[in-house]
Design a protein around this motif. Sequence first.
Motif, PDB file in Angstrom:
ATOM      1  N   LEU A  47       0.831  -1.198   0.000  1.00  0.00           N
ATOM      2  CA  LEU A  47       0.000   0.000   0.000  1.00  0.00           C
ATOM      3  C   LEU A  47       0.868   1.250   0.000  1.00  0.00           C
ATOM      4  O   LEU A  47       0.607   2.211  -0.745  1.00  0.00           O
ATOM      5  N   ARG A  48       1.907   1.255   0.791  1.00  0.00           N
ATOM      6  CA  ARG A  48       2.799   2.417   0.832  1.00  0.00           C
ATOM      7  C   ARG A  48       3.415   2.657  -0.553  1.00  0.00           C
ATOM      8  O   ARG A  48       3.537   3.800  -0.995  1.00  0.00           O
ATOM      9  N   ALA A  49       3.798   1.587  -1.250  1.00  0.00           N
ATOM     10  CA  ALA A  49       4.382   1.739  -2.587  1.00  0.00           C
ATOM     11  C   ALA A  49       3.366   2.298  -3.576  1.00  0.00           C
ATOM     12  O   ALA A  49       3.703   3.124  -4.435  1.00  0.00           O
ATOM     13  N   ARG A  50       2.111   1.872  -3.453  1.00  0.00           N
ATOM     14  CA  ARG A  50       1.081   2.413  -4.349  1.00  0.00           C
ATOM     15  C   ARG A  50       0.831   3.893  -4.067  1.00  0.00           C
ATOM     16  O   ARG A  50       0.550   4.665  -4.993  1.00  0.00           O
ATOM     17  N   ILE A  51       0.939   4.294  -2.802  1.00  0.00           N
ATOM     18  CA  ILE A  51       0.806   5.720  -2.496  1.00  0.00           C
ATOM     19  C   ILE A  51       1.928   6.510  -3.160  1.00  0.00           C
ATOM     20  O   ILE A  51       1.694   7.569  -3.748  1.00  0.00           O
ATOM     21  N   VAL A  52       3.159   5.988  -3.087  1.00  0.00           N
ATOM     22  CA  VAL A  52       4.282   6.672  -3.745  1.00  0.00           C
ATOM     23  C   VAL A  52       4.008   6.802  -5.247  1.00  0.00           C
ATOM     24  O   VAL A  52       4.173   7.883  -5.833  1.00  0.00           O
ATOM     25  N   ALA A  53       3.584   5.709  -5.869  1.00  0.00           N
ATOM     26  CA  ALA A  53       3.306   5.746  -7.304  1.00  0.00           C
ATOM     27  C   ALA A  53       2.223   6.763  -7.637  1.00  0.00           C
ATOM     28  O   ALA A  53       2.316   7.501  -8.630  1.00  0.00           O
ATOM     29  N   LYS A  54       1.187   6.826  -6.799  1.00  0.00           N
ATOM     30  CA  LYS A  54       0.090   7.773  -7.026  1.00  0.00           C
ATOM     31  C   LYS A  54       0.575   9.218  -6.909  1.00  0.00           C
ATOM     32  O   LYS A  54       0.140  10.095  -7.685  1.00  0.00           O
ATOM     33  N   VAL A  55       1.466   9.478  -5.991  1.00  0.00           N
ATOM     34  CA  VAL A  55       1.987  10.839  -5.831  1.00  0.00           C
ATOM     35  C   VAL A  55       2.701  11.285  -7.099  1.00  0.00           C
ATOM     36  O   VAL A  55       2.478  12.396  -7.608  1.00  0.00           O
ATOM     37  N   PHE A  56       3.563  10.437  -7.633  1.00  0.00           N
ATOM     38  CA  PHE A  56       4.280  10.804  -8.853  1.00  0.00           C
ATOM     39  C   PHE A  56       3.318  10.949 -10.028  1.00  0.00           C
ATOM     40  O   PHE A  56       3.454  11.886 -10.839  1.00  0.00           O
ATOM     41  N   ARG A  57       2.344  10.069 -10.110  1.00  0.00           N
ATOM     42  CA  ARG A  57       1.386  10.159 -11.207  1.00  0.00           C
ATOM     43  C   ARG A  57       0.567  11.444 -11.112  1.00  0.00           C
ATOM     44  O   ARG A  57       0.339  12.127 -12.111  1.00  0.00           O
ATOM     45  N   THR A  58       0.140  11.787  -9.903  1.00  0.00           N
ATOM     46  CA  THR A  58      -0.645  13.005  -9.714  1.00  0.00           C
ATOM     47  C   THR A  58       0.177  14.246 -10.031  1.00  0.00           C
ATOM     48  O   THR A  58      -0.344  15.231 -10.563  1.00  0.00           O
ATOM     49  N   HIS A 184      -2.852  26.576   9.003  1.00  0.00           N
ATOM     50  CA  HIS A 184      -3.982  26.698   8.074  1.00  0.00           C
ATOM     51  C   HIS A 184      -3.614  27.452   6.807  1.00  0.00           C
ATOM     52  O   HIS A 184      -3.982  27.028   5.701  1.00  0.00           O
ATOM     53  N   ASP A 185      -2.913  28.559   6.924  1.00  0.00           N
ATOM     54  CA  ASP A 185      -2.558  29.326   5.731  1.00  0.00           C
ATOM     55  C   ASP A 185      -1.672  28.507   4.796  1.00  0.00           C
ATOM     56  O   ASP A 185      -1.812  28.592   3.563  1.00  0.00           O
ATOM     57  N   ASP A 186      -0.768  27.737   5.379  1.00  0.00           N
ATOM     58  CA  ASP A 186       0.124  26.899   4.578  1.00  0.00           C
ATOM     59  C   ASP A 186      -0.662  25.790   3.887  1.00  0.00           C
ATOM     60  O   ASP A 186      -0.456  25.504   2.700  1.00  0.00           O
ATOM     61  N   LEU A 187      -1.573  25.166   4.631  1.00  0.00           N
ATOM     62  CA  LEU A 187      -2.411  24.122   4.043  1.00  0.00           C
ATOM     63  C   LEU A 187      -3.232  24.694   2.886  1.00  0.00           C
ATOM     64  O   LEU A 187      -3.329  24.071   1.817  1.00  0.00           O
ATOM     65  N   ASP A 188      -3.817  25.865   3.087  1.00  0.00           N
ATOM     66  CA  ASP A 188      -4.625  26.474   2.022  1.00  0.00           C
ATOM     67  C   ASP A 188      -3.776  26.771   0.786  1.00  0.00           C
ATOM     68  O   ASP A 188      -4.224  26.547  -0.349  1.00  0.00           O
ATOM     69  N   ARG A 189      -2.567  27.258   1.001  1.00  0.00           N
ATOM     70  CA  ARG A 189      -1.695  27.565  -0.143  1.00  0.00           C
ATOM     71  C   ARG A 189      -1.332  26.287  -0.898  1.00  0.00           C
ATOM     72  O   ARG A 189      -1.352  26.261  -2.136  1.00  0.00           O
ATOM     73  N   ILE A 190      -1.024  25.231  -0.181  1.00  0.00           N
ATOM     74  CA  ILE A 190      -0.707  23.951  -0.822  1.00  0.00           C
ATOM     75  C   ILE A 190      -1.943  23.407  -1.533  1.00  0.00           C
ATOM     76  O   ILE A 190      -1.885  23.000  -2.705  1.00  0.00           O
ATOM     77  N   GLY A 191      -3.079  23.402  -0.845  1.00  0.00           N
ATOM     78  CA  GLY A 191      -4.293  22.808  -1.393  1.00  0.00           C
ATOM     79  C   GLY A 191      -4.787  23.459  -2.662  1.00  0.00           C
ATOM     80  O   GLY A 191      -5.453  22.812  -3.482  1.00  0.00           O
ATOM     81  N   ARG A 192      -4.471  24.755  -2.853  1.00  0.00           N
ATOM     82  CA  ARG A 192      -4.892  25.468  -4.068  1.00  0.00           C
ATOM     83  C   ARG A 192      -3.939  25.238  -5.239  1.00  0.00           C
ATOM     84  O   ARG A 192      -4.212  25.725  -6.349  1.00  0.00           O
ATOM     85  N   SER A 193      -2.861  24.530  -5.021  1.00  0.00           N
ATOM     86  CA  SER A 193      -1.788  24.450  -6.024  1.00  0.00           C
ATOM     87  C   SER A 193      -1.878  23.185  -6.874  1.00  0.00           C
ATOM     88  O   SER A 193      -0.959  22.376  -6.915  1.00  0.00           O
ATOM     89  N   GLY A 194      -3.002  22.992  -7.560  1.00  0.00           N
ATOM     90  CA  GLY A 194      -3.099  21.905  -8.518  1.00  0.00           C
ATOM     91  C   GLY A 194      -3.500  20.579  -7.901  1.00  0.00           C
ATOM     92  O   GLY A 194      -3.733  20.460  -6.689  1.00  0.00           O
ATOM     93  N   PRO A 195      -3.578  19.521  -8.732  1.00  0.00           N
ATOM     94  CA  PRO A 195      -4.049  18.215  -8.263  1.00  0.00           C
ATOM     95  C   PRO A 195      -3.204  17.625  -7.137  1.00  0.00           C
ATOM     96  O   PRO A 195      -3.747  17.032  -6.192  1.00  0.00           O
ATOM     97  N   LEU A 196      -1.879  17.745  -7.229  1.00  0.00           N
ATOM     98  CA  LEU A 196      -1.048  17.220  -6.147  1.00  0.00           C
ATOM     99  C   LEU A 196      -1.304  17.989  -4.859  1.00  0.00           C
ATOM    100  O   LEU A 196      -1.367  17.400  -3.775  1.00  0.00           O
TER     101      LEU A 196
END
Length: 294
Positions: A47-58, A184-196
């Motif tokens: 499962l951990r390996a699939r998460i890594v693969a998903k991160v790169f794909r995203t 919170h401000d950091d999370l919001d900035r990250i969350g707005r930055s595309g699919p990843l």
Amino acid sequence: MQTGSPAFVLDTDIGTDVDDLLAIALILGSDDLDLRAVTTVYGDVELRARIVAKVFRTAGAPAPSIAVGERATRSGREVWWPGHEGETIADLDAQTYSSARDAVSELASARTVVAIGPLTNVATAVERAGHGIERIVMMGGEFAAGVVEHNIRCDVTAADVVFRSGVPILAIGLEQTERIRLRHDDLDRIGRSGPLGALIGAEMRRFWEFADQDYNVPHDPLAVLSLARPDLFEITRGTIELEAVGPDEGVTRFTATPDGPHAIVTGMDVGAVADEVLARIVRACSLPPHPSTP
């Protein structure tokens, strides 16, 4: 990723605390880091390996070699598995990964290993005859208050092997990583930055809910950043000693000596480190897809 720091293999228990995910995002947003392979350790390593693969794909980036490692601890300690691993991430069952070598062989063939999980895989690698590991950079231990840090606690036996191996180690301990907060401000900035960014934001919120807190500590990104920006960290050479048995099992202690085999981070430019971590993660989330990524 281009060379600037030494090429390295990352050993991770991604999926529980979101800091492993943040570390991989930091790597993706860093032209001066040269990641050659990722190995997974501890519990459901597939499962951990699939998460890594998903991160790169995203991220729209070609995945490096991804190899699964040891599921069980050397110490016999039960794997700590809260059960939320990957639950906010879509299509994990569809993710694939591959490596020409098994996890321990990937680690044993690397000059530099960055270890951001329990040290089970790394212990096996440093015991392999003829291994090529010249340096281990790790998030682990605590060198101020006698606290047993999570990565050490999970497999004290493996950590003892690694600290006694003679391989040079740079450790950043809990007393340093806890100085940085993503809020919170950091999370919001990250969350707005595309699919990843959206993927990371969902995982951050899920971990906040699990941990009953409103911030993340980027423990693992700091270990990775020390490769690219050693100028931001104060590093002291010496010897790390681990209490492997008894009532203080898992406690790490450090003695400063100029010829010691180990080193720890003893200070940092907190503001500059925090800015660098966030900027690199946001950059990873904002990058256009790589031409070779479907």
